[in-house]
Scaffold this motif. Sequence first.
Motif, PDB file in Angstrom:
ATOM      1  N   LYS A  54       4.047   8.213  -5.586  1.00  0.00           N
ATOM      2  CA  LYS A  54       3.105   7.410  -6.329  1.00  0.00           C
ATOM      3  C   LYS A  54       3.328   6.064  -5.944  1.00  0.00           C
ATOM      4  CE  LYS A  54       0.572  10.641  -8.179  1.00  0.00           C
ATOM      5  NZ  LYS A  54      -0.611  10.805  -7.299  1.00  0.00           N
ATOM      6  N   THR A  55       2.304   5.541  -5.173  1.00  0.00           N
ATOM      7  CA  THR A  55       2.501   4.103  -4.696  1.00  0.00           C
ATOM      8  C   THR A  55       1.414   3.215  -5.454  1.00  0.00           C
ATOM      9  OG1 THR A  55       3.274   4.832  -2.644  1.00  0.00           O
ATOM     10  CG2 THR A  55       2.468   2.700  -2.839  1.00  0.00           C
ATOM     11  N   ARG A  56       1.728   2.121  -5.876  1.00  0.00           N
ATOM     12  CA  ARG A  56       0.807   1.172  -6.462  1.00  0.00           C
ATOM     13  C   ARG A  56       1.284  -0.227  -6.126  1.00  0.00           C
ATOM     14  NH1 ARG A  56      -1.042   5.127  -7.536  1.00  0.00           N
ATOM     15  NH2 ARG A  56      -2.013   5.831  -9.421  1.00  0.00           N
ATOM     16  N   ASN A  58       0.711  -3.043  -7.813  1.00  0.00           N
ATOM     17  CA  ASN A  58       1.551  -3.674  -8.911  1.00  0.00           C
ATOM     18  C   ASN A  58       1.258  -2.691  -9.949  1.00  0.00           C
ATOM     19  OD1 ASN A  58      -0.884  -4.209 -10.501  1.00  0.00           O
ATOM     20  ND2 ASN A  58      -1.390  -5.703  -8.960  1.00  0.00           N
ATOM     21  N   GLU A  59       1.832  -2.776 -11.159  1.00  0.00           N
ATOM     22  CA  GLU A  59       1.677  -1.945 -12.307  1.00  0.00           C
ATOM     23  C   GLU A  59       0.818  -2.654 -13.581  1.00  0.00           C
ATOM     24  OE1 GLU A  59       4.884   1.421 -12.153  1.00  0.00           O
ATOM     25  OE2 GLU A  59       5.589  -0.233 -12.523  1.00  0.00           O
ATOM     26  N   ARG A  60       0.107  -3.288 -13.167  1.00  0.00           N
ATOM     27  CA  ARG A  60      -0.721  -4.197 -14.160  1.00  0.00           C
ATOM     28  C   ARG A  60      -1.223  -3.552 -15.140  1.00  0.00           C
ATOM     29  NH1 ARG A  60      -4.485  -8.175 -11.408  1.00  0.00           N
ATOM     30  NH2 ARG A  60      -2.603  -8.271 -10.194  1.00  0.00           N
ATOM     31  N   PHE A  61      -2.056  -2.336 -14.802  1.00  0.00           N
ATOM     32  CA  PHE A  61      -2.761  -1.543 -15.789  1.00  0.00           C
ATOM     33  C   PHE A  61      -1.877  -0.168 -16.228  1.00  0.00           C
ATOM     34  CE2 PHE A  61      -5.820  -3.588 -12.717  1.00  0.00           C
ATOM     35  CZ  PHE A  61      -6.213  -4.359 -14.024  1.00  0.00           C
ATOM     36  N   ALA A  62      -1.100   0.110 -15.493  1.00  0.00           N
ATOM     37  CA  ALA A  62      -0.175   1.557 -16.018  1.00  0.00           C
ATOM     38  C   ALA A  62       0.689   1.693 -14.955  1.00  0.00           C
ATOM     39  CB  ALA A  62      -1.182   2.594 -15.929  1.00  0.00           C
ATOM     40  N   ASP A  63       1.961   2.352 -15.414  1.00  0.00           N
ATOM     41  CA  ASP A  63       3.097   2.817 -14.656  1.00  0.00           C
ATOM     42  C   ASP A  63       2.440   4.044 -13.767  1.00  0.00           C
ATOM     43  OD1 ASP A  63       4.930   1.115 -16.242  1.00  0.00           O
ATOM     44  OD2 ASP A  63       5.629   2.817 -17.347  1.00  0.00           O
ATOM     45  N   ALA A  64       2.904   3.705 -12.355  1.00  0.00           N
ATOM     46  CA  ALA A  64       2.695   4.601 -11.329  1.00  0.00           C
ATOM     47  C   ALA A  64       2.925   6.002 -11.694  1.00  0.00           C
ATOM     48  CB  ALA A  64       3.378   4.253 -10.116  1.00  0.00           C
ATOM     49  N   ASP A  65       4.024   6.277 -12.316  1.00  0.00           N
ATOM     50  CA  ASP A  65       4.621   7.498 -12.677  1.00  0.00           C
ATOM     51  C   ASP A  65       3.568   8.282 -13.571  1.00  0.00           C
ATOM     52  OD1 ASP A  65       5.573   6.258 -14.421  1.00  0.00           O
ATOM     53  OD2 ASP A  65       7.598   7.157 -14.488  1.00  0.00           O
ATOM     54  N   GLU A  66       2.702   7.496 -14.383  1.00  0.00           N
ATOM     55  CA  GLU A  66       2.008   7.998 -15.356  1.00  0.00           C
ATOM     56  C   GLU A  66       0.470   8.764 -14.607  1.00  0.00           C
ATOM     57  OE1 GLU A  66       0.997   5.176 -18.122  1.00  0.00           O
ATOM     58  OE2 GLU A  66       2.906   4.711 -18.947  1.00  0.00           O
ATOM     59  N   ALA A  67       0.666   8.419 -13.185  1.00  0.00           N
ATOM     60  CA  ALA A  67      -0.497   9.348 -12.639  1.00  0.00           C
ATOM     61  C   ALA A  67      -0.515  10.701 -12.386  1.00  0.00           C
ATOM     62  CB  ALA A  67      -0.863   8.374 -11.234  1.00  0.00           C
ATOM     63  N   VAL A  68       0.891  11.068 -12.507  1.00  0.00           N
ATOM     64  CA  VAL A  68       1.133  12.541 -12.352  1.00  0.00           C
ATOM     65  C   VAL A  68       0.773  13.171 -13.860  1.00  0.00           C
ATOM     66  CG1 VAL A  68       3.029  14.253 -12.022  1.00  0.00           C
ATOM     67  CG2 VAL A  68       3.132  11.939 -10.901  1.00  0.00           C
ATOM     68  N   THR A  69      -0.273  13.547 -13.677  1.00  0.00           N
ATOM     69  CA  THR A  69      -1.190  14.387 -14.885  1.00  0.00           C
ATOM     70  C   THR A  69      -0.630  15.838 -14.997  1.00  0.00           C
ATOM     71  OG1 THR A  69      -3.033  14.908 -13.626  1.00  0.00           O
ATOM     72  CG2 THR A  69      -3.071  12.548 -14.805  1.00  0.00           C
ATOM     73  N   THR A  99       8.277   6.392  -7.332  1.00  0.00           N
ATOM     74  CA  THR A  99       7.254   5.475  -7.467  1.00  0.00           C
ATOM     75  C   THR A  99       7.682   4.386  -6.506  1.00  0.00           C
ATOM     76  OG1 THR A  99       8.145   4.403  -9.490  1.00  0.00           O
ATOM     77  CG2 THR A  99       6.496   6.097  -9.924  1.00  0.00           C
ATOM     78  N   VAL A 100       6.608   3.721  -5.811  1.00  0.00           N
ATOM     79  CA  VAL A 100       7.109   2.770  -5.074  1.00  0.00           C
ATOM     80  C   VAL A 100       5.962   1.687  -5.585  1.00  0.00           C
ATOM     81  CG1 VAL A 100       7.107   1.754  -2.728  1.00  0.00           C
ATOM     82  CG2 VAL A 100       7.668   4.230  -2.887  1.00  0.00           C
ATOM     83  N   VAL A 101       6.350   0.547  -5.889  1.00  0.00           N
ATOM     84  CA  VAL A 101       5.662  -0.585  -6.436  1.00  0.00           C
ATOM     85  C   VAL A 101       5.850  -1.870  -5.605  1.00  0.00           C
ATOM     86  CG1 VAL A 101       5.274  -2.202  -8.362  1.00  0.00           C
ATOM     87  CG2 VAL A 101       5.725   0.179  -8.731  1.00  0.00           C
ATOM     88  N   GLY A 102       4.621  -2.334  -4.884  1.00  0.00           N
ATOM     89  CA  GLY A 102       4.870  -3.263  -3.824  1.00  0.00           C
ATOM     90  C   GLY A 102       3.635  -2.999  -2.610  1.00  0.00           C
ATOM     91  N   GLU A 103       3.839  -4.002  -1.659  1.00  0.00           N
ATOM     92  CA  GLU A 103       3.047  -4.000  -0.686  1.00  0.00           C
ATOM     93  C   GLU A 103       3.971  -4.049   0.769  1.00  0.00           C
ATOM     94  OE1 GLU A 103      -0.859  -5.886  -0.899  1.00  0.00           O
ATOM     95  OE2 GLU A 103       0.279  -7.221  -2.381  1.00  0.00           O
ATOM     96  N   PRO A 104       3.168  -3.706   1.914  1.00  0.00           N
ATOM     97  CA  PRO A 104       4.133  -3.547   3.019  1.00  0.00           C
ATOM     98  C   PRO A 104       4.691  -4.968   3.482  1.00  0.00           C
ATOM     99  CG  PRO A 104       2.230  -2.053   3.394  1.00  0.00           C
ATOM    100  CD  PRO A 104       1.932  -2.749   1.918  1.00  0.00           C
TER     101      PRO A 104
END
Length: 121
Positions: A54-56, A58-69, A99-104
């Motif tokens: 899961k890549t985001r 940023n995690e302003r709205f939610a942690d990326a790993d929370e996307a694993v429903t 989870t990867v948080v950031g940009e290239p």
Amino acid sequence: MGYHNELGKWGEEVAASYLRQLGYTILHRDWDYRHRDLDIVAMDNGVLVIIEVKTRKNERFADADEAVTPQKVRSISLAANAYVKRYGISLEVRFDIITVVGEPAGANEVRHVKDAFLPYI
């Protein structure tokens, strides 16, 4: 390809590189089964590891790993079952989330949760 897709592709590349540095052997990336996919399939000390990435930005709205429903876990489980059957695998199977948080163009953070969930079908 949209920015979201490019970001996801970049995140999977970061995750694969991270896993190689840890000594994992990457077997497949983006393995597809009936509109379901396994982001990364790897070996770690004799264990088959199915990794959901899961890549985001940023995690302003939610942690990326929370996307694993629960629905995503079911989809991954079905694809993993097909993978094991197709290749005749009789090893222990583990399900991880990276989870990867950031940009290239900037810094990034990689988090690895081993045994993140149990499969169900």
